[in-house]
Design an enzyme around this catalytic site. Sequence first.
Site, PDB file in Angstrom:
ATOM      1  CE  LYS A  89      -4.381  -1.722  -0.188  1.00 14.71           C
ATOM      2  NZ  LYS A  89      -5.003  -1.648  -1.183  1.00 14.71           N
ATOM      3  CD  GLU A 111     -10.610   4.186   0.496  1.00  9.94           C
ATOM      4  OE1 GLU A 111      -9.106   3.183   0.445  1.00  9.94           O
ATOM      5  OE2 GLU A 111     -10.436   4.901   0.798  1.00  9.94           O
ATOM      6  CB  SER A 375      -0.882  -8.231  -1.572  1.00 15.67           C
ATOM      7  OG  SER A 375      -1.841  -8.949  -0.351  1.00 15.67           O
TER       8      SER A 375
END
Length: 391
Positions: A89, A111, A375
């Site tokens: 991210k 969010e 991830s």
Amino acid sequence: MNYLVDENGFYGEFGGAFIPEMLRVNINKLKNIYNKYRNDSKFQKLYREILKNYVGRPTPLFFCKKYSDKYKTKIYLKREDLNHTGSHKINNTIGQCLLAIKLGKKNIIAETGAGQHGIATATTCAMMGLKCFVFMGVIDMHRQEMNVIRMKTLGANVIPVSFGSKTLKDAINEAIRFWINNNKSYYLIGSTVGPHPYPQIVSEFQSIISEEIKIQLKNEGHLNPNYIISCIGGGSNAAGSFYHYLNNSLVKLIAVEAAGLGIKSNKTAATIACGSKGILHGSMTIILQDKYGQVLPTYSISPGLDYPGIGPMHANLFMKKRVNFFNVTDKEALQAGYELIESEGIIPALESAHALAVLKKISFNKNDVVVITLSGRGDKDINVYKKFYNL
């Protein structure tokens, strides 16, 4: 075939910007500033320097010996879990915070579901001196309590969302609502969803993943992988993993959705398997909806995949049959995650565990090169693993 966005913000029949007029000015300014800086050498140099010196890129491409022996093929993990903050991210939050500064914005709205995007945003805001507001469903806050503590420690204002399904979809709804009433803020979307240009922005910042895979595989003596496998909710890590291979038909691209308790149950988040064309959060895409067009509640043990839609880029890739979609249940993901823990000493995020689970569903050749994007790391999910395996 061109799989990327066109000048009107569409991926084939999907995409666009279906937004209230109150947001049109902000969206147009973002589009203009991104077009100005996406190929600007100074901007890109700064972005890459932060990725190298702060995030720790490039992330390793790890050959899994025991895993490969078990599945009788060559399996590599792209270790996005080793980034600072523990997931992919931060590749996106750094890029978008730099854009926010160019726009003169000092308040950042975000969010989060699993908490990883929230942590990456809070971390980047702390580093760049920006104020951070993170919306999170109360169900996700409960199951990702450690990440909530981390965000607050980093100075973020974590705002609970207690309506609807109380998960990621509603966190996005509330973030957009807040943005409409506070349009001097910058909304930092964490996935390849939302109105144009957000899907393009996120996919291009995340494309660093496949850019590195190409170089690293070449150093391993492989021109191309045979498969790239990634879990998918909205689709940010999948977009980054697939990006530089989209026009290479020799590489099979596989996206793995969260089936929850099964695609025939009412407890699923498998958008491609169970969804249809519709508008969600500002873009035309494929979503889970009833016959009246109302968005359906979703379920997954993995909060990062617990979302009733998919990014328009991925909807187009599905329609054009460039990406093959699988779905994996909670139980299959937990079993696959624990298998990696036991065999390689790596604790994967539950999101990533969905990608690992698809290994049992494909017949590989012994010389195939299979790259799976890990991830995120599974520290945040350790209590779920503990409960499932009675540890």
